[in-house]
Design a protein around this motif. Structure first.
Motif: not given
Length: 492
Positions: A197-202, A212-214, A334-341, A379-381
């Protein structure tokens, strides 16, 4: 065995046998061997251990390996693999594979058989799960409270909901290497840029390849260095970039950015929101808090609030949150809405279990190990902020290093990445010479050069190089951004 005998209802069960349907398993395998394209309809979610009959699980796994590698999987090819299989001998030998193909139903119906097999496997796991919870409640371990049992049950139930099992089995290498190929493919499709996932800072993404996940990412710094600001900027950027696609099974798969959980154990949710509004509108957070704004600025703030109110950023500002509760809330989201970070601000404010007692090092070790386990489980950062010890202030060179981490042993060991935020201007500002002197003029020149700059130092990275990147920092907006090559702020 005939095609007409295949039934969508479970076969009669022998006494006390868990839910299963051997005919459905035979039908699915027959369709798979007859038409290998069936695998691509069920392979993402149907696993070998979902089959009740161990032989059927082994046949499915062997066929899957061949299909993934681009080879044909049919009765003839699999025959040599199973000639000496004890389970195959019990059903009459390798001719059983030919019987499966001969009696195969239409490939179009294979998905229904796959879903029935999966559903029955989940029922078996739920029965096993219920028995284990009942046993734990009736005969608990000496140190287990009801809350401990409840959190353990929730963790196992989440694993069942997400992965189809209450525990993760050994993973065949061909599946692991296939995941590696998917990661490389994602980076390739982005033009060699990011696999995470991009941090927003190149500038940071270029060094790390994204988040990275995990991974457990420790973001550390002394007070007033801007670690909360950087974490907030990253969380805001990820949530603002969120995009997802609808999947055939009705779920949504994140394609850009992500859903973010931000645990702000020191700052209240409204203070955090004010920072984000200042970031988005460009109006100083200090002026917003003091109400020193004009009508036009107020309109900009109101418009900005409406524009960003819907981003998938979830804030929990519970102080002194126990690590078990933090993990449970992440699983629930994660179960109800989702979660990526996940962002935790900050590590030393999370409390461990009672078993860690008053041993602070042991408690921090428990928290970092749990956060790393959470990153892998979901499996999320996970970005966890950390304080640095005061020994930094005693050195002439104030740039932080790994040994400056408080309770550094456990933090450094469990982290996949350690980032330090360092602003030289913070220290130089406190060394201001007397006005009117040559030293003051030189000091002013140096302050102008570095006032709006900061260093993000990569002190540890399991997957890449260490080093340092310079970024722009706007203290009024508490905002980090990229610098172009001339050292000016990038306004993209």
């Amino acid at each position: 065995m005939t095609a007409e005998s295949y039934d969508h209802t479970p076969a009669p069960l022998e006494s006390n046998a868990p839910p299963h349907n051997i005919e459905a398993e035979q039908a699915l395998l027959g369709a798979l061997l007859f038409d290998n394209e069936v695998y691509h309809r069920v392979g993402d979610w149907l696993k070998p251990d979902h089959f009740y009959d161990p032989l059927h699980g082994r046949i499915y796994e062997a066929a899957s390996q061949l299909i993934i590698s681009g080879a044909l999987a049919d009765a003839v090819v699999l025959k040599t693999r199973f000639e000496r299989d004890p389970g195959m001998k019990e059903v009459g030998g390798a001719v059983y594979l030919a019987d499966l193909m001969r009696e195969a139903p239409e490939p179009a119906s294979a998905g229904e058989y796959g879903r029935l097999i999966y559903d029955l496997a989940m029922r078996r796991e739920l029965i096993r799960f219920g028995d284990e919870v009942s046993h734990a409640a009736n005969a608990p371990e000496p140190d287990d409270s009801a809350e401990d049992i409840l959190q353990g049950a929730e963790r196992r139930l989440f694993a069942l909901a997400e992965q189809g099992g209450t525990s993760k089995a050994l993973e065949p290498f061909h599946l692991a290497v296939h995941k590696s190929l998917e990661i490389a493919s994602a980076a390739y499709k982005r033009g060699g840029g990011l696999s995470g996932i991009s941090s927003g800072l190149k500038s940071i993404d270029a060094k790390m390849g994204g988040l990275h996940p995990s991974d457990l990412i420790i973001l550390a710094g002394r007070p007033s260095m801007g670690k909360t600001a950087l974490a907030t900027n990253i969380a805001f950027s990820v949530a603002r970039s969120y995009q997802a696609e609808e999947q055939p099974d009705g779920t949504r798969k994140t394609t850009n950015g992500g859903i973010v959980a931000f645990f702000s154990l020191e700052m209240s949710s409204d203070q955090l929101a004010t920072r984000l509004v200042a970031d988005y509108t460009g109006i100083s957070g200090y002026l917003i808090r003091q109400g020193k704004i004009d009508a036009a600025q107020f309109e900009d703030i109101r418009d900005g609030v409406h524009e960003i109110a819907g981003i998938p950023l979830y804030i929990d500002d519970t102080g002194g949150l126990p690590i078990g509760s933090l993990m449970a809330r992440c699983r629930r989201l994660k179960r109800t809405v989702g979660l990526d970070m996940v962002v935790v601000d900050y590590l030393q404010l999370v409390t461990g279990s009672k078993s860690s007692g008053e041993n602070r090092v042991q408690e921090i070790s428990e928290v970092t190990q749990a956060l790393k386990a959470l990153a892998k489980e979901l499996s999320v950062p996970v970005i966890a902020l950390s304080q640095l010890s005061r020994q930094v202030e005693q050195r002439e060179d104030k740039k932080p290093q790994l040994s400056d981490l408080r309770e550094s042993g456990s933090i450094e060991q469990d982290a996949d990445v350690v980032l330090f935020v360092y602003r030289e201007s913070y220290y130089l500002e406190r060394l201001e010479p007397k006005e009117g002197t040559e030293q003051h003029l030189a000091w002013e020149d140096e302050m102008r050069e570095i006032r709006n700059q900061a260093d993000v130092i990569i002190g540890k990275q399991r997957h890449g190089p260490i080093g340092s990147v310079k970024v722009a920092f706007d203290p009024d907006r508490t905002k980090f951004s990229d610098l172009d090559y001339s050292g000016r702020q990038d306004h993209e």
